[in-house]
Enzyme design. Structure first.
Site, PDB file in Angstrom:
ATOM      1  CB  ALA A  33     -20.677  -1.545  17.924  1.00  0.00           C
ATOM      2  CG  ASP A  34     -14.376  -2.561  18.118  1.00  0.00           C
ATOM      3  OD1 ASP A  34     -15.099  -3.364  17.484  1.00  0.00           O
ATOM      4  OD2 ASP A  34     -13.440  -2.918  18.846  1.00  0.00           O
ATOM      5  CB  SER A  35     -14.577  -0.413  12.749  1.00  0.00           C
ATOM      6  OG  SER A  35     -13.262  -0.777  13.102  1.00  0.00           O
ATOM      7  N   GLY A  37     -15.909  -5.058  15.632  1.00  0.00           N
ATOM      8  CA  GLY A  37     -17.016  -5.690  16.352  1.00  0.00           C
ATOM      9  C   GLY A  37     -18.300  -5.628  15.526  1.00  0.00           C
TER      10      GLY A  37
END
Lengths: 84, 404
Positions: A33-35, A37
């Protein structure tokens, strides 16, 4: 379906993973999970459960188990105080 | 120029696309009812494209349709060039891209969520989907290119500007390698209606919708919007030669000039000055130009004014100079148009063939040049010119020369 199972399925879709590989206690970063996402994931959850997740609450969330508990609390409080 | 990539309505690789252009095979068809419900008389150059086969759903959350095209075209161009950059070289590898409307479909989708749904909600990724520089950024990220990263938005000339500026960046030492080009995916409900409101769009040909775009023909009815992307890899001739690269052609001239007159109506004077500026930059004689790829949108004023501008620039020689518009078969890609037509121009030199103006049966009496009607011609071309004229009077002209 309980909240945790439901959001695990959504997380699988959001982060492009197989739901069977996701456990409730794994940190979001390890799910890929990137920011942005993560923001999209929270947006989906708000839509799905018709709740609002505050930025303060969102920032504290580390994994799906904590998030499921937060959603359940939100659902309980909105049903206790019905919307106009 | 050592690498080419294309995704267009009439071809999904540079080679397939150019073959279709030479054969006058049109990619224009009735507009999908998914965009505007039928019946209507809209036509468009649409790309048949299954994004879900190329990206996972979570990736598509942040890659708009225009950016999808950009990534496909850039990937093909980079593979074609076989760059194989070292870690150090990635720092001087640039992306110069062009977009007209950026993530038009994502922006429109956000309006739908905002104004047409019960809960006024806009997705968190809307900004990064919709911004004009999204495609450039995603190309840089996908390919690890860490040099200058710029996006040009000069309407219909956006990607001609990106290519010209890329060549300047190499010439002036700001980058060693540049992936340049442009992309557009503007076939949305609101956008098609906006163009229609300008009374600029062609009506569907009642017999054969694929023939609806007819540049320079007296029976033309307007321009046809298209979607897609084109990418080119540029590097200095020294670098290309040293590494033994396949060299399609050399970009030798680039000129800009503005009309400073009207926001939408093209002007002869600005076009002439852009062509002259490109010729001056190229240091080649105007007589060396063997083919002009016209902007040729198939609007009355556009065709007539470009004809006048070519005559003014080339003088008597204009009468015998082949000028064609390939928009007849791929439509107008706006931000992607300059790059797509640069690919046409370069392939014309490389393959020794002048592509035709498809569907040109009866030339407009005010358009009296050699538009290479309907049939391609074999020709040994020393140099070619590609014109791109944008709304706002933003004119960019490129000149490519055979490499020797």
């Amino acid at each position: 379906m309980d909240t945790l199972s439901a959001i695990t399925e959504l997380a699988a879709k959001q982060f492009g993973r197989d739901a069977s590989t996701i456990t409730a206690d794994v940190p979001f970063q390890q799910l890929g999970a990137d920011s942005l996402g993560m923001l999209e994931f929270l947006f989906e959850l708000e839509d799905r459960f018709d709740i609002t997740i505050s930025q303060d609450d969102a920032a504290k969330m580390q994994n799906l188990r904590e998030l499921a508990a937060l959603i359940d609390r939100e659902l309980a409080s909105t049903s206790a105080a019905p919307r106009k | 120029m050592t690498g080419l990539g294309v995704i267009a309505p009439n071809g999904q690789s540079a080679a397939d696309f150019f073959a279709a252009v030479v054969a006058a095979q049109s990619g224009i068809s009735l507009l999908s009812p998914a965009v505007i419900s039928a019946p209507n008389s809209f036509v468009a150059g649409q790309v048949a494209f299954d994004a879900s086969a190329r990206w996972r759903p979570n990736e598509l959350n942040v890659i708009d349709r225009a950016t999808q095209f950009a990534l496909v075209a850039a990937g093909e161009a980079l593979a074609d060039a076989s760059l194989d950059l070292t870690e150090e070289e990635t720092f001087s590898a640039a992306v110069y891209w062009g977009t007209g409307l950026g993530g038009a479909s994502s922006i429109e989708e956000s309006y739908r969520g905002l104004f047409a749904s019960a809960r006024a909600r806009v997705r968190p990724s809307t900004v990064v989907l919709g911004m004009n520089n999204a495609a450039a950024a995603q190309i840089s990220m996908a390919n690890g290119l860490r040099g200058p990263l710029l996006n040009f938005s000069t309407a219909c000339s956006s990607s001609a500007a990106s290519i010209g500026e890329a060549a300047r960046a190499i010439r002036h030492g700001y980058a060693d390698v540049v992936i340049a080009g442009g992309s557009e995916a503007l076939l949305t409900y609101g956008n098609v209606l906006a163009w229609d409101a300008m009374r600029a769009l062609a009506h569907a040909d009642p017999v054969d919708p694929s023939r609806s775009c007819r540049p320079f023909d007296v029976n033309r009815s307007g321009l046809v919007l298209g979607e897609g992307a084109a990418a080119l890899v540029l590097e200095s001739s020294d670098r290309a030669r040293q590494r033994g690269a396949k060299i399609y052609a050399e970009l030798v001239g680039y000129g800009n000039a503005s009309d400073a007159r009207d926001i939408s109506k093209p002007d002869v004077d600005g076009q002439v000055r852009a062509m002259r500026a490109a010729l001056k930059d190229s240091r080649i004689d105007a007589d060396t130009i063997g083919y002009v790829n016209a902007h040729g949108t198939a609007t009355h004023v556009g065709d007539v004014n470009e004809t006048a501008a070519v005559k003014c620039t080339f003088g008597e020689r204009a009468r015998s100079l082949p000028v064609s518009s390939t928009k007849a078969v791929h439509g107008h890609l706006l931000g992607g148009a300059g790059a797509l037509e640069a690919v046409v121009s370069i392939m014309a030199i490389h393959d020794g063939v002048i592509p035709p103006t498809a569907h040109l049966e009866t030339p407009d009496p005010m358009c009296d040049l050699d538009y290479v009607p309907r049939e391609a011609r074999r020709a040994s071309l020393e140099a070619v010119m590609s014109n791109s004229f944008g709304f706002g009077g933003m004119n960019s002209v490129l000149i490519a020369r055979r490499y020797r």
